[in-house]
Design an enzyme around this catalytic site. Structure first.
Site, mmCIF file in Angstrom:
data_model
loop_
_atom_site.group_PDB
_atom_site.id
_atom_site.type_symbol
_atom_site.label_atom_id
_atom_site.label_comp_id
_atom_site.label_asym_id
_atom_site.label_seq_id
_atom_site.Cartn_x
_atom_site.Cartn_y
_atom_site.Cartn_z
ATOM 1 N N ASN A 18 0.867 -0.649 0.376
ATOM 2 C CA ASN A 18 0.128 0.232 0.035
ATOM 3 C C ASN A 18 0.409 1.105 0.124
ATOM 4 O O ASN A 18 0.096 2.381 -0.183
ATOM 5 C CB ASN A 18 -0.345 0.466 1.081
ATOM 6 C CG ASN A 18 -2.401 -1.013 1.145
ATOM 7 O OD1 ASN A 18 -3.043 -0.605 0.142
ATOM 8 N ND2 ASN A 18 -2.386 -2.176 0.959
ATOM 9 N N HIS A 68 -5.452 3.410 2.359
ATOM 10 C CA HIS A 68 -5.910 2.320 2.362
ATOM 11 C C HIS A 68 -7.132 1.965 1.988
ATOM 12 O O HIS A 68 -7.710 0.722 2.183
ATOM 13 C CB HIS A 68 -5.710 2.136 4.265
ATOM 14 C CG HIS A 68 -4.726 1.496 4.443
ATOM 15 N ND1 HIS A 68 -4.011 1.785 5.347
ATOM 16 C CD2 HIS A 68 -3.235 0.157 3.699
ATOM 17 C CE1 HIS A 68 -3.026 0.713 5.836
ATOM 18 N NE2 HIS A 68 -2.461 0.405 5.022
ATOM 19 N N HIS A 200 11.524 -4.636 11.408
ATOM 20 C CA HIS A 200 11.621 -3.911 11.092
ATOM 21 C C HIS A 200 12.345 -3.098 12.419
ATOM 22 O O HIS A 200 11.751 -3.837 13.562
ATOM 23 C CB HIS A 200 10.679 -2.799 11.051
ATOM 24 C CG HIS A 200 9.671 -2.403 9.508
ATOM 25 N ND1 HIS A 200 9.348 -3.756 8.973
ATOM 26 C CD2 HIS A 200 10.059 -1.303 8.982
ATOM 27 C CE1 HIS A 200 8.864 -3.220 7.525
ATOM 28 N NE2 HIS A 200 9.294 -1.611 7.410
ATOM 29 N N GLU A 203 14.044 1.453 13.507
ATOM 30 C CA GLU A 203 13.953 2.185 13.144
ATOM 31 C C GLU A 203 14.306 4.050 14.060
ATOM 32 O O GLU A 203 14.237 4.528 13.649
ATOM 33 C CB GLU A 203 11.845 2.080 12.517
ATOM 34 C CG GLU A 203 12.143 3.057 10.924
ATOM 35 C CD GLU A 203 11.445 2.382 10.872
ATOM 36 O OE1 GLU A 203 10.078 1.780 10.874
ATOM 37 O OE2 GLU A 203 10.292 3.590 9.082
ATOM 38 N N ASP A 278 10.928 1.324 0.401
ATOM 39 C CA ASP A 278 10.278 1.004 0.991
ATOM 40 C C ASP A 278 8.790 1.530 0.714
ATOM 41 O O ASP A 278 7.959 0.427 1.425
ATOM 42 C CB ASP A 278 10.684 2.021 2.235
ATOM 43 C CG ASP A 278 10.304 1.662 3.631
ATOM 44 O OD1 ASP A 278 9.255 0.283 4.121
ATOM 45 O OD2 ASP A 278 9.969 2.638 4.351
#
Ligand code: 6MZ
EC number: 3.5.4.-
Length: 338
Positions: A18, A68, A200, A203, A278
């Site tokens: 997305n 979304h 992840h 970060e 990303d």
């Protein structure tokens, strides 16, 4: 240099479905699936890719709601998946590991969500024969552990019928939300059953969590922004690459400038690293563009770009044979330049 990078048969290992819809594709999606051609939508798209100078991760996470909404129907999700594959194929990505969080709403269940994405990937093989796509369902750390468990169960179920397609599990989402150790049970089950883990990690600056994640282990590390030199050495010893996403990190404010990006230290210490996008839509970039940034910021040569691509081939979750084919494509490309 742009032409060389654009035509290089690249390998993308960190891309959220997305987050990878660019403004053209969003408008295409709005028009084809929802009949929306309004000017207001074009303005929203322009706002979507506009980042203020003082942007931060929270502001960037707010942006996902916009996409979304467009993928909240079966038709929207299906077309979005096809558009993302098309856009990566058009950027000469020969191999793509796509990650996405299975969602449930009034239009689909999490199982339907994964089924739609998987079926679209399979159907796209004919239309886009030059790109090989794999899927990594994501656990969103903002959601309850029960959802993570369902995601892993579904991933394992789909991996049984499509082992060449569902290859791993990703842990992502707002890094300040959720407790990593709560998800270890689900992640460990996935790993024991043969799925690779991409996490992840670092970060944000959260040393206790970073320590927990490193001791838990992973196949690849997303971002790794706040890893110390000692952590880098540990990653190097374990041959765990850091997925470096320059534009994402700078636009979301977790790295202050391209020059300050930790890719520089990773290259200096010869620790494993891969260059990724990303969220090429949200951050208005492409893998070609990310390579160009690396070249311009760190004076990386063409040969080093080829090496970075071969490194990505090596760290991909493709089969041995697929990796050989990918490396061959890179070799052919290099030979074609001489
Ligand atoms: C952590 C991220 C992310 O899953 O709806 N996501 N998680 N850090 C990041 N750095 C900027 N970028 C994206 O794709 C969008 C979702 O991926 C995760 C977030 O959970 C986001 O909602 P999917 O396809």
């Amino acid at each position: 240099m742009w032409k060389f990078l654009k035509e290089m048969p690249k390998v993308e290992l960190h891309a959220h479905l997305n987050g990878s819809l660019n403004t053209n594709s969003l408008q295409d999606l709005a028009e084809k699936v929802y009949g929306n051609t309004s000017e207001e939508f074009s303005h929203l798209c322009a706002r979507f890719v506009n980042f203020e100078k003082d942007s931060n991760l929270d502001k960037c996470f707010e942006k996902f709601a916009f996409v979304h909404e467009l993928t909240s129907t079966a038709a929207g999700l299906q077309y979005a998946t096809e558009l993302v594959i098309r856009d990566f194929a058009n950027d000469n990505i020969q191999y793509l590991e796509l990650r996405t969080t299975p969602k449930a709403n009034k239009n689909y269940l999490r199982r339907d969500y994964l089924r739609i994405v998987l079926d679209t990937i399979k159907r796209s093989r004919k239309k886009y024969p030059n790109i090989l796509v794999k899927l990594l369902p994501s656990i969103n750390r903002s959601e309850p552990v029960a959802v993570a468990e369902e995601t892993v169960a579904l991933a394992l179920e789909f991996a049984k019928t499509d082992p060449d397609l569902v290859v791993g599990i990703d842990l992502s989402g707002i890094p300040t939300k959720g407790k990593f150790t709560d998800f270890c049970g689900a992640l460990d089950l996935a790993r024991r059953e043969g799925l690779k883990l991409v996490i992840h990690c670092a970060e944000i600056d959260n040393p206790p969590e970073i320590k927990e994640m490193l001791s838990f282990g992973m196949s690849r590390c997303g971002h790794g922004t706040y890893l110390t030199e000692e952590d880098f050495a540990q990653m190097k010893a374990a041959n765990i690459p850091i997925e470096c996403c320059l534009t994402s990190n700078v636009k979301s404010g977790s790295v202050s400038s391209f020059e300050e990006h930790h890719l520089k230290r990773l290259m200096e210490s010869d620790a494993p690293r891969v260059v990724c996008t990303d969220d090429s839509g949200v951050f208005d970039t492409s893998l070609t563009n990310e390579f160009l940034l690396v070249v311009e910021t760190f004076n990386v040569t063409r040969d080093q770009c080829i090496d970075l691509t071969l490194e990505a081939v090596k760290h991909s979750f493709a089969s041995e044979q697929e990796r050989q084919q990918m490396a061959l494509k890179v070799e052919h490309y290099v030979n074609s330049l001489q």
